[in-house]
Design an enzyme around this catalytic site. Structure first.
Site, PDB file in Angstrom:
ATOM      1  N   ALA A 155       0.834  -1.205   0.000  1.00 18.51           N
ATOM      2  CA  ALA A 155       0.000   0.000   0.000  1.00 18.51           C
ATOM      3  C   ALA A 155       0.865   1.250   0.000  1.00 18.51           C
ATOM      4  O   ALA A 155       0.625   2.208  -0.756  1.00 18.51           O
ATOM      5  CB  ALA A 155      -0.939  -0.011   1.207  1.00 18.51           C
ATOM      6  N   TYR A 156       1.888   1.241   0.846  1.00 20.30           N
ATOM      7  CA  TYR A 156       2.810   2.373   0.923  1.00 20.30           C
ATOM      8  C   TYR A 156       3.566   2.541  -0.395  1.00 20.30           C
ATOM      9  O   TYR A 156       3.700   3.654  -0.919  1.00 20.30           O
ATOM     10  CB  TYR A 156       3.778   2.149   2.084  1.00 20.30           C
ATOM     11  CG  TYR A 156       4.797   3.234   2.265  1.00 20.30           C
ATOM     12  CD1 TYR A 156       4.445   4.478   2.781  1.00 20.30           C
ATOM     13  CD2 TYR A 156       6.138   3.010   1.952  1.00 20.30           C
ATOM     14  CE1 TYR A 156       5.391   5.473   2.971  1.00 20.30           C
ATOM     15  CE2 TYR A 156       7.090   3.994   2.143  1.00 20.30           C
ATOM     16  CZ  TYR A 156       6.716   5.225   2.649  1.00 20.30           C
ATOM     17  OH  TYR A 156       7.656   6.199   2.819  1.00 20.30           O
ATOM     18  N   ALA A 157       4.074   1.422  -0.940  1.00 17.88           N
ATOM     19  CA  ALA A 157       4.807   1.491  -2.205  1.00 17.88           C
ATOM     20  C   ALA A 157       3.918   2.018  -3.326  1.00 17.88           C
ATOM     21  O   ALA A 157       4.379   2.781  -4.183  1.00 17.88           O
ATOM     22  CB  ALA A 157       5.366   0.115  -2.565  1.00 17.88           C
ATOM     23  N   SER A 159       1.594   4.204  -3.119  1.00 21.52           N
ATOM     24  CA  SER A 159       1.523   5.668  -3.003  1.00 21.52           C
ATOM     25  C   SER A 159       2.822   6.317  -3.445  1.00 21.52           C
ATOM     26  O   SER A 159       2.812   7.404  -4.051  1.00 21.52           O
ATOM     27  CB  SER A 159       1.198   6.064  -1.557  1.00 21.52           C
ATOM     28  OG  SER A 159       2.284   5.803  -0.677  1.00 21.52           O
TER      29      SER A 159
END
Length: 300
Positions: A155-157, A159
């Protein structure tokens, strides 16, 4: 890094300045003589930030996920800078959702993207007229995970990958208008975000159906331990990040990308030269026990 443009009489806005990288950046720019509007979300954070800074640094309430907050901050800064415009905008605010993607709820993914991408878009739109007036600089903070996606940080990647593409397009669109756009990609740096990463990760796993959570639990917990160990062992400090941002704000020709920390630089090289199969095997070796590594085909 040579700092060739003095900060005096130039104004910079830094989002996400309550702690960690944003606070180090705001204070460093203040030290260089910039007038800094440091975005925070709580009065207590504003007091703590101001206590260790000069009168040039002014905390402002700024929640990048709320349009009204962004608009109010832009109005306040516009009244201060007047016809001079805004020299620098540092989009640093961010969160990190760390969990197996099968366990990440749509609401969590939406919040991840709202904060790390859409919120920055709202801030850029609100402040861009002021930046254009000053022929100023925009710095978008990404990470080494903007080039290589780690398991359990999908999820972070997502973004950060999106922010990289967004920044490339923005840089090319604004170049004719005299506004530069740089990306700063810090690697692992020990900041308070790591405690939040572990807390969110445990909570997300605990909230998933047990039969799904059990598929990932062992390797995910090892991942969290390895991540924490890597951050603790990292020689990169928030001050190194602040110096990179300062170069983007002061150099006559700022770079399009600044990679802060050995791991960020190495990741960038590996992303260019290694095939996916080797990267996948490397992550599997580090994390261990990934469900995909245990999967078998019907024929086997």
């Amino acid at each position: 890094m040579s700092e060739q443009v003095v900060g005096q009489d130039r104004t910079v806005v830094v989002s996400g300045a309550s702690t960690g990288l944003g606070r180090a950046c705001a204070r460093h720019l203040d030290h260089l003589g910039f007038r800094v509007f440091a975005g925070v979300r709580r009065p207590a954070d504003a007091e703590a930030l101001q206590a260790g800074s000069s009168p040039r640094l002014r905390p402002i309430m700024l929640d990048v996920t709320h349009e009204e907050s962004v608009a109010q901050a832009a109005t306040l800064v516009a009244a201060h800078v007047g016809d001079r415009g805004l020299w620098g905008l540092v989009n640093n605010a961010g969160i990190c959702v760390s969990a197996p993607l099968e366990c990440v709820t749509p609401a969590q993914l939406r919040h991840q993207l709202e904060t790390n991408l859409i919120g920055h878009h709202a801030v850029i739109q609100a402040f861009l007229p002021l930046s254009r007036t000053a022929h100023g600089r925009i710095v978008n903070v990404s990470s080494g995970l903007g080039r290589v996606a780690s398991p359990y940080l999908g999820a972070y990647a997502a973004s950060q990958f999106a922010k990289e593409g967004y920044s490339d397009a923005l840089r090319r669109e604004l170049r004719p208008q005299g506004v530069t756009v740089s990306v700063v990609q810090p690697g692992a740096i020990r900041t308070p975000i790591w405690e939040k990463v572990s807390e969110v990760g445990h909570g997300t796993l605990d909230g998933a159906p047990e039969e799904i959570a059990e598929l990932y639990r062992d390797s995910f917990l090892r991942f969290l331990e390895n991540n924490d160990r890597r951050a603790r062992a990292s020689a990169t400090r928030p001050e190194g990040f602040a110096v990179a941002v300062a170069h983007a704000m002061t150099a006559r020709r700022p770079k399009t990308r600044y990679r802060v920390g050995r791991d960020s630089r190495v990741t960038s090289v590996l992303a260019r030269v290694l095939p996916d199969e080797i990267l996948d095997a490397a992550f599997a070796a580090v994390v261990g026990g990934l469900p995909a590594a245990r999967a078998t085909s019907p024929e086997s």
